[in-house]
Design an enzyme around this catalytic site. Sequence first.
Site, PDB file in Angstrom:
ATOM      1  N   HIS A  34       0.808  -1.212   0.000  1.00  0.00           N
ATOM      2  CA  HIS A  34       0.000   0.000   0.000  1.00  0.00           C
ATOM      3  C   HIS A  34       0.844   1.265   0.000  1.00  0.00           C
ATOM      4  CE1 HIS A  34      -2.786  -2.744   2.543  1.00  0.00           C
ATOM      5  NE2 HIS A  34      -3.066  -2.887   1.266  1.00  0.00           N
ATOM      6  N   LYS A  92       6.100   6.722   7.212  1.00  0.00           N
ATOM      7  CA  LYS A  92       5.627   5.869   8.308  1.00  0.00           C
ATOM      8  C   LYS A  92       6.797   5.429   9.173  1.00  0.00           C
ATOM      9  CE  LYS A  92       1.976   3.875   5.462  1.00  0.00           C
ATOM     10  NZ  LYS A  92       1.503   2.672   4.781  1.00  0.00           N
ATOM     11  N   TYR A 124       1.718   1.816  13.359  1.00  0.00           N
ATOM     12  CA  TYR A 124       2.186   2.752  12.338  1.00  0.00           C
ATOM     13  C   TYR A 124       2.063   4.169  12.900  1.00  0.00           C
ATOM     14  CZ  TYR A 124      -0.089  -0.809   9.233  1.00  0.00           C
ATOM     15  OH  TYR A 124      -0.547  -1.934   8.613  1.00  0.00           O
ATOM     16  N   ASP A 142      -6.809  -6.145  -1.772  1.00  0.00           N
ATOM     17  CA  ASP A 142      -5.404  -6.355  -2.118  1.00  0.00           C
ATOM     18  C   ASP A 142      -5.208  -7.316  -3.287  1.00  0.00           C
ATOM     19  OD1 ASP A 142      -4.548  -4.527  -0.259  1.00  0.00           O
ATOM     20  OD2 ASP A 142      -3.838  -6.006   1.193  1.00  0.00           O
TER      21      ASP A 142
END
Length: 182
Positions: free
Chosen positions: A61, A70, A130, A166
């Site tokens: 992603h 991140k 995250y 996904d």
Amino acid sequence: MEIITTEFPGLLLVKPKIFGDARGYFYESWNKERYDAAGITENFVQDNVSFSSKGVLRGLHYQKPYTQGKLVSVLLGEVWDVVVDLRRSSPTFGKWQGFTLTGERKEQLYVPRGFAHGFCVLSETALFQYKCTDKYSPESEHGIMWNDETLNIPWPVQQPVISEKDTKHPRFKELSSELLFD
């Protein structure tokens, strides 16, 4: 803490100092002043946590135009974490790198803007955190097919559990220039 550079410009592995005794352990998971001094100067605006079972694969992603850097870590369990460099000007454009992150070792991976990111769970369960530099933006969400032949990532799971979303991402070679980074 120890900062380990990788072959990918800007991608850093952070090993925190862990203080442990018979009672358990303590470590500092974020300190703006220390991370700034280490070169991670981003302003993190959102924290996310995901819980997954063994064999779950999440990714690959990324967001554009509302890009996210991140700082990721595993709080409990073990994952194989993968990044793909989508920055056309980078010497590692189109290459991937994988890291085993564990709740026991408490490593953090700083993934700058311009990378696709994903992971698969190696332990029975995993709690994954995250820290993000921009909020989640559904209209900016993109991805790359996890089993892309060009990238040829050797995921360490035989039959991963994958979300329907996904399974619909494009292949790396199908990404238009608007979906890549300069």
